[in-house]
Enzyme design. Structure first.
Site, PDB file in Angstrom:
ATOM      1  N   GLY A  78      68.113  38.914 -18.755  1.00 55.09           N
ATOM      2  CA  GLY A  78      69.310  38.781 -19.592  1.00 55.09           C
ATOM      3  C   GLY A  78      70.602  39.202 -18.917  1.00 55.09           C
ATOM      4  N   ASN A  80      72.828  37.187 -17.776  1.00 59.41           N
ATOM      5  CA  ASN A  80      73.876  36.329 -18.353  1.00 59.41           C
ATOM      6  C   ASN A  80      74.207  36.760 -19.771  1.00 59.41           C
ATOM      7  OD1 ASN A  80      74.764  33.918 -16.606  1.00 59.41           O
ATOM      8  ND2 ASN A  80      72.556  34.022 -16.252  1.00 59.41           N
ATOM      9  N   LEU A 151      63.411  29.872 -22.114  1.00 51.81           N
ATOM     10  CA  LEU A 151      62.525  28.962 -21.391  1.00 51.81           C
ATOM     11  C   LEU A 151      61.757  27.965 -22.247  1.00 51.81           C
ATOM     12  CD1 LEU A 151      61.343  31.365 -18.574  1.00 51.81           C
ATOM     13  CD2 LEU A 151      63.310  29.825 -18.664  1.00 51.81           C
ATOM     14  N   ILE A 154      64.035  23.301 -26.830  1.00 52.44           N
ATOM     15  CA  ILE A 154      64.617  23.503 -28.165  1.00 52.44           C
ATOM     16  C   ILE A 154      64.120  22.392 -29.100  1.00 52.44           C
ATOM     17  CG2 ILE A 154      66.798  23.607 -29.457  1.00 52.44           C
ATOM     18  CD1 ILE A 154      66.198  26.045 -27.612  1.00 52.44           C
ATOM     19  N   HIS A 170      72.024  25.854 -16.510  1.00 52.28           N
ATOM     20  CA  HIS A 170      70.904  25.530 -15.619  1.00 52.28           C
ATOM     21  C   HIS A 170      71.307  25.905 -14.194  1.00 52.28           C
ATOM     22  CE1 HIS A 170      67.192  23.547 -14.546  1.00 52.28           C
ATOM     23  NE2 HIS A 170      67.832  23.027 -13.514  1.00 52.28           N
ATOM     24  N   ASP A 211      67.195  19.815 -20.198  1.00 51.84           N
ATOM     25  CA  ASP A 211      68.295  19.737 -19.227  1.00 51.84           C
ATOM     26  C   ASP A 211      69.001  18.387 -19.242  1.00 51.84           C
ATOM     27  OD1 ASP A 211      67.527  22.302 -18.389  1.00 51.84           O
ATOM     28  OD2 ASP A 211      66.049  21.453 -17.016  1.00 51.84           O
ATOM     29  N   GLU A 240      77.120  32.023 -12.162  1.00 50.37           N
ATOM     30  CA  GLU A 240      76.873  31.981 -13.613  1.00 50.37           C
ATOM     31  C   GLU A 240      77.697  33.052 -14.329  1.00 50.37           C
ATOM     32  OE1 GLU A 240      72.424  30.113 -13.907  1.00 50.37           O
ATOM     33  OE2 GLU A 240      72.529  32.287 -13.840  1.00 50.37           O
TER      34      GLU A 240
HETATM   35  C1  GAR Z   1      69.571  31.950 -15.011  1.00 48.03           C
HETATM   36  O1  GAR Z   1      69.756  31.754 -13.638  1.00 48.03           O
HETATM   37  C2  GAR Z   1      69.579  30.626 -15.738  1.00 48.03           C
HETATM   38  O2  GAR Z   1      70.388  29.662 -15.142  1.00 48.03           O
HETATM   39  C3  GAR Z   1      68.130  30.225 -15.654  1.00 48.03           C
HETATM   40  O3  GAR Z   1      67.418  31.412 -15.870  1.00 48.03           O
HETATM   41  C4  GAR Z   1      68.172  32.504 -15.313  1.00 48.03           C
HETATM   42  C5  GAR Z   1      68.189  33.646 -16.307  1.00 48.03           C
HETATM   43  O4  GAR Z   1      68.722  34.799 -15.700  1.00 48.03           O
HETATM   44  N1  GAR Z   1      67.815  29.214 -16.631  1.00 48.03           N
HETATM   45  C6  GAR Z   1      66.962  28.205 -16.398  1.00 48.03           C
HETATM   46  O5  GAR Z   1      66.338  28.089 -15.362  1.00 48.03           O
HETATM   47  C7  GAR Z   1      66.847  27.215 -17.549  1.00 48.03           C
HETATM   48  N2  GAR Z   1      66.115  26.030 -17.125  1.00 48.03           N
HETATM   49  P1  GAR Z   1      69.184  36.041 -16.562  1.00 48.03           P
HETATM   50  O6  GAR Z   1      68.024  36.419 -17.493  1.00 48.03           O
HETATM   51  O7  GAR Z   1      69.438  37.119 -15.557  1.00 48.03           O
HETATM   52  O8  GAR Z   1      70.401  35.654 -17.325  1.00 48.03           O
END
Ligand code: GAR
Length: 259
Positions: A78, A80, A151, A154, A170, A211, A240
Site C-alpha cells: 500500500g 500508493n 489484484l 473488478i 498499472h 487493464d 507512481e
Molecule cells: C503498484 O506498482 C501498482 O502499479 C501495481 O501494484 C503495485 C502496488 O504497490 N498494480 C498492478 O500491477 C495492477 N495490475 P503498492 O502496494 O506499494 O502501492
C-alpha cells in the site's frame, strides 16, 4: 479673515494630508463592499476555515460542498494508498473515507489504521457476488473508487454501480504488459525479458476487462543496463507516487458532480 483662513486650511490640507486619509478610507470601504458581496457572487464557495469537514457529511447547506468520498482498494503493502491518503489528508473537497482490501494481512490496513481511515476486508465469494459490499459503499456515501495495487478483476456489478468512477494504476505502458496475471514483479520481469528500452505507468478508467479502460495519464522511465525486476519496480514506484495522487485529484474533480 475669519472666512478666508478656514478655506485656506481646507485648500492646503486636501491635497497634502486629508487626501491621503480620504483615499485610504475609500479603498477600505471598497474592499469591505467587495468582501460582503462575495457570498452572493459565489453561493457555493467552499469554506475551509470556519467549518472543517468532519468524518460524516454535514446536513445540506447551500453555502458548502459535501466532501467527495474516495474508497481506495489495495491488496499489498500500500505505498500508493499511503501517498493518496497523505495527499488528501487536508484537502478541502476530497477525503479518503475507506480502504478496502482482499487480504487481512495486507500492509495497507496498518497504514490506514495509523491515519484513522476505516477499513473493510472483502472475502472472495462476496467480492464477486457484490451483493453486500456495493450497498455498503453506497451507504457510506462513497463517490469514487481508486485501485492501488488491487489484484482482483473488478466485477461488472461494481462497474455498473460506479460508471466512469473507478480508476487504476498499472506499472507499465498499456496496452503492452497488461492483462490477467500481469501485476507487480511479473510485469517488470516481462518488460526486462522483452528487452524494452523504456517502461512507465498508466493511469486509466476501469472497465470489465483487465487493464483496458480509457487511458488518463502515462509517464515513462528508461531501462538501465543490469536492471532487475526489483530495481525497475523501485523506479516505477517513484513515478507512481509522484503522479497518482494529483491525477486522482484532477479526475475526481472532473467526474464527480456534488454540491
Ligand atoms: C503498484 O506498482 C501498482 O502499479 C501495481 O501494484 C503495485 C502496488 O504497490 N498494480 C498492478 O500491477 C495492477 N495490475 P503498492 O502496494 O506499494 O502501492
Amino acid at each position: 479673515m475669519t472666512l478666508i483662513w478656514p478655506l485656506m486650511v481646507l485648500f492646503v490640507s486636501i491635497p497634502f494630508g486629508q487626501f491621503i486619509f480620504f483615499r485610504g478610507y475609500l479603498l477600505r470601504m471598497a474592499s469591505h463592499l467587495r468582501r460582503s458581496n462575495s457570498p452572493i457572487e459565489n453561493p457555493h464557495a467552499v469554506n475551509t476555515s470556519e467549518q472543517p469537514y468532519s468524518g460524516t457529511p454535514a446536513a445540506p447547506d447551500h453555502h458548502h460542498h459535501h466532501p467527495i468520498l474516495l474508497a481506495v482498494f489495495a491488496s499489498g503493502t500500500g505505498s500508493n494508498a499511503e501517498k493518496i491518503m497523505d495527499h488528501f489528508a487536508e484537502h478541502p473537497r476530497i477525503k479518503v473515507a475507506l480502504v478496502v482490501s482482499n487480504k487481512p494481512a495486507a500492509g495497507v490496513l496498518e497504514k490506514a489504521a495509523a491515519r484513522n481511515v476505516p477499513t473493510l476486508i472483502i472475502e472472495k465469494e462476496n467480492f464477486f457476488r457484490g451483493d453486500s459490499y456495493i450497498p455498503f459503499l453506497k451507504e457510506k456515501g462513497i463517490d469514487f473508487i481508486v485501485l492501488a495495487g488491487f489484484l482482483w478483476k473488478i466485477p461488472a456489478a461494481l462497474i455498473t454501480a460506479f460508471p466512469s468512477h473507478i480508476v487504476n494504476i498499472h506499472p507499465a505502458l498499456l496496452p503492452k504488459y497488461g492483462g490477467k496475471g500481469m501485476y507487480g514483479q511479473f510485469v517488470h520481469e516481462a518488460v526486462i525479458i522483452a528487452g524494452e528500452q523504456e517502461s512507465g505507468i498508466t493511469i486509466h478508467f476501469v472497465d470489465e476487462h483487465y487493464d483496458h479502460g480509457g487511458t488518463i495519464f502515462q509517464a515513462t522511465c528508461q531501462l538501465e543496463p543490469g536492471d532487475t525486476a526489483a530495481s525497475l519496480a523501485e523506479r516505477i514506484h517513484e513515478l507512481e507516487h509522484a503522479h497518482y495522487p494529483a491525477i486522482i485529484e484532477q479526475t475526481v474533480l472532473k467526474q464527480v458532480v456534488k454540491h
